[in-house]
Scaffold this motif. Sequence first.
Motif, PDB file in Angstrom:
ATOM      1  N   GLY A   1       0.802  -1.209   0.000  1.00  0.00           N
ATOM      2  CA  GLY A   1       0.000   0.000   0.000  1.00  0.00           C
ATOM      3  C   GLY A   1       0.837   1.262   0.000  1.00  0.00           C
ATOM      4  N   ALA A   2       0.148   2.383   0.199  1.00  0.00           N
ATOM      5  CA  ALA A   2       0.793   3.697   0.179  1.00  0.00           C
ATOM      6  C   ALA A   2       0.173   4.568   1.262  1.00  0.00           C
ATOM      7  N   LEU A   3       0.902   5.576   1.674  1.00  0.00           N
ATOM      8  CA  LEU A   3       0.380   6.554   2.627  1.00  0.00           C
ATOM      9  C   LEU A   3      -0.509   7.527   1.849  1.00  0.00           C
ATOM     10  N   ASP A   4      -1.816   7.419   2.051  1.00  0.00           N
ATOM     11  CA  ASP A   4      -2.746   8.192   1.226  1.00  0.00           C
ATOM     12  C   ASP A   4      -3.357   9.388   1.946  1.00  0.00           C
ATOM     13  N   ARG A   5      -2.960   9.621   3.217  1.00  0.00           N
ATOM     14  CA  ARG A   5      -3.492  10.784   3.938  1.00  0.00           C
ATOM     15  C   ARG A   5      -2.446  11.321   4.897  1.00  0.00           C
ATOM     16  N   ILE A   6      -2.328  12.627   4.942  1.00  0.00           N
ATOM     17  CA  ILE A   6      -1.527  13.318   5.942  1.00  0.00           C
ATOM     18  C   ILE A   6      -2.482  14.185   6.748  1.00  0.00           C
ATOM     19  N   ASP A   7      -2.430  14.072   8.063  1.00  0.00           N
ATOM     20  CA  ASP A   7      -3.290  14.896   8.910  1.00  0.00           C
ATOM     21  C   ASP A   7      -2.588  16.210   9.224  1.00  0.00           C
ATOM     22  N   MET A   8      -3.330  17.288   9.123  1.00  0.00           N
ATOM     23  CA  MET A   8      -2.795  18.640   9.277  1.00  0.00           C
ATOM     24  C   MET A   8      -3.553  19.343  10.401  1.00  0.00           C
ATOM     25  N   TYR A   9      -2.838  20.080  11.241  1.00  0.00           N
ATOM     26  CA  TYR A   9      -3.429  20.696  12.422  1.00  0.00           C
ATOM     27  C   TYR A   9      -3.278  22.213  12.349  1.00  0.00           C
ATOM     28  N   MET A  10      -4.419  22.886  12.494  1.00  0.00           N
ATOM     29  CA  MET A  10      -4.471  24.343  12.420  1.00  0.00           C
ATOM     30  C   MET A  10      -4.883  24.912  13.775  1.00  0.00           C
ATOM     31  N   GLY A  11      -4.502  26.154  14.031  1.00  0.00           N
ATOM     32  CA  GLY A  11      -4.959  26.833  15.228  1.00  0.00           C
ATOM     33  C   GLY A  11      -6.440  27.177  15.130  1.00  0.00           C
ATOM     34  N   ASN A  12      -7.004  27.601  16.249  1.00  0.00           N
ATOM     35  CA  ASN A  12      -8.430  27.922  16.312  1.00  0.00           C
ATOM     36  C   ASN A  12      -8.610  29.265  17.014  1.00  0.00           C
ATOM     37  N   PRO A  13      -8.219  30.373  16.368  1.00  0.00           N
ATOM     38  CA  PRO A  13      -8.335  31.691  17.002  1.00  0.00           C
ATOM     39  C   PRO A  13      -9.772  31.981  17.426  1.00  0.00           C
ATOM     40  N   GLY A  14      -9.904  32.621  18.582  1.00  0.00           N
ATOM     41  CA  GLY A  14     -11.222  32.947  19.101  1.00  0.00           C
ATOM     42  C   GLY A  14     -11.718  31.982  20.147  1.00  0.00           C
ATOM     43  N   SER A  15     -11.096  30.793  20.229  1.00  0.00           N
ATOM     44  CA  SER A  15     -11.491  29.835  21.256  1.00  0.00           C
ATOM     45  C   SER A  15     -11.069  30.352  22.627  1.00  0.00           C
ATOM     46  N   ALA A  16     -11.894  30.077  23.632  1.00  0.00           N
ATOM     47  CA  ALA A  16     -11.589  30.533  24.987  1.00  0.00           C
ATOM     48  C   ALA A  16     -10.454  29.738  25.615  1.00  0.00           C
ATOM     49  N   VAL A  17     -10.153  28.556  25.074  1.00  0.00           N
ATOM     50  CA  VAL A  17      -9.038  27.741  25.559  1.00  0.00           C
ATOM     51  C   VAL A  17      -8.166  27.384  24.367  1.00  0.00           C
ATOM     52  N   SER A  18      -6.956  26.908  24.648  1.00  0.00           N
ATOM     53  CA  SER A  18      -6.079  26.453  23.580  1.00  0.00           C
ATOM     54  C   SER A  18      -6.768  25.318  22.828  1.00  0.00           C
ATOM     55  N   SER A  19      -6.809  25.415  21.515  1.00  0.00           N
ATOM     56  CA  SER A  19      -7.497  24.382  20.745  1.00  0.00           C
ATOM     57  C   SER A  19      -6.924  24.311  19.342  1.00  0.00           C
ATOM     58  N   GLY A  20      -7.241  23.226  18.654  1.00  0.00           N
ATOM     59  CA  GLY A  20      -6.768  23.032  17.296  1.00  0.00           C
ATOM     60  C   GLY A  20      -7.774  22.247  16.484  1.00  0.00           C
ATOM     61  N   ILE A  21      -7.641  22.351  15.171  1.00  0.00           N
ATOM     62  CA  ILE A  21      -8.527  21.666  14.232  1.00  0.00           C
ATOM     63  C   ILE A  21      -7.678  20.766  13.353  1.00  0.00           C
ATOM     64  N   CYS A  22      -8.110  19.518  13.204  1.00  0.00           N
ATOM     65  CA  CYS A  22      -7.393  18.555  12.376  1.00  0.00           C
ATOM     66  C   CYS A  22      -8.128  18.362  11.053  1.00  0.00           C
ATOM     67  N   TYR A  23      -7.365  18.424   9.962  1.00  0.00           N
ATOM     68  CA  TYR A  23      -7.876  18.141   8.628  1.00  0.00           C
ATOM     69  C   TYR A  23      -7.086  16.972   8.041  1.00  0.00           C
ATOM     70  N   GLY A  24      -7.765  16.124   7.295  1.00  0.00           N
ATOM     71  CA  GLY A  24      -7.094  15.071   6.560  1.00  0.00           C
ATOM     72  C   GLY A  24      -6.840  15.521   5.135  1.00  0.00           C
ATOM     73  N   VAL A  25      -5.580  15.474   4.709  1.00  0.00           N
ATOM     74  CA  VAL A  25      -5.190  15.925   3.375  1.00  0.00           C
ATOM     75  C   VAL A  25      -4.933  14.693   2.515  1.00  0.00           C
ATOM     76  N   SER A  26      -5.681  14.565   1.423  1.00  0.00           N
ATOM     77  CA  SER A  26      -5.522  13.439   0.511  1.00  0.00           C
ATOM     78  C   SER A  26      -5.776  13.921  -0.908  1.00  0.00           C
TER      79      SER A  26
END
Length: 293
Positions: A140-165
């Motif tokens: 097989g092959a690596l078909d997805r890389i997960d990417m993490y972005m900041g989440n400005p405006g959140s009351a606590v430290s937080s992040g958003i994960c996207y799957g890139v394929s």
Amino acid sequence: MNWRLEDRLEAAEARDAPLDFCQWPYERPVAPAPDALRTSALLYKSFALAGVSGRMLEFCDALVARLGRFRTVWGIKWADGRLSWEFYFYDYARMERRFGMGDFIDLARPFFPVTAPALDGVPHFMFSVELDAALIAGQGALDRIDMYMGNPGSAVSSGICYGVSRQGCEMRNFYFFFDARSQMQEVREKLVSNAHLPMRQLELDRLLWPRMKDAQIVVVANKRWNDGLYFSRIGIDPLVHFLERLRFPEGLTGFARESRDRLAHHLFDVGYDHAPGTGRDPVLLKGSIYGLL
């Protein structure tokens, strides 16, 4: 390449960086023992249990050679009776990063094919890749890389994960970080705001295990099909309890138990995915433990 676990057990040094799974520094709970080990001992033990070839070790060595010691976060995953691994690459400089997805794809090329595209034109602060024994064995092959972005405006430290394929960029998870000493009420409120566990079935003490009470940070993750809960900066004894409760292979749990004093100078990070059960207890879908390479 044949390999022996004994040859990969690295002695800890006083100058080793104490960093958690976000690459944030912490104070060691105790001084390293004379025969102390680095957290990578657990990673290599999991490789031995899974029977992966020396190709996985060569891949890890390539990461260290490219990024330096303690710059790669690893995760050991246990789900459906199978071990797998995830590697995380942080760079809080974002657009000024020194190692991006394109760099990783170049580094990985001798070890396995990557069909996921590089998305380095956006200000992500981290990306990760999931590997298993089959991929390292050439299947097989690596078909997805997960990417993490900041989440400005959140009351606590937080992040958003996207799957890139090749199919595009898919939103996968939200993560919210809470100080376990001052924000436990917020943790409870976040857990209750849950689309996956029925309110009348939700008993928070069955999620916030008493043995995790000394965690310094609690992370609540909202995912597509279930939610997750992470306990950051726990000691070696809670780590062993976590491995036992998630029913990780006894070979790994026993190794952590037997190496207690050699690993006691570290703080560990762990997490599990959960879903509703038929009774009061949630179903534990997947367990993860983390360390540094």
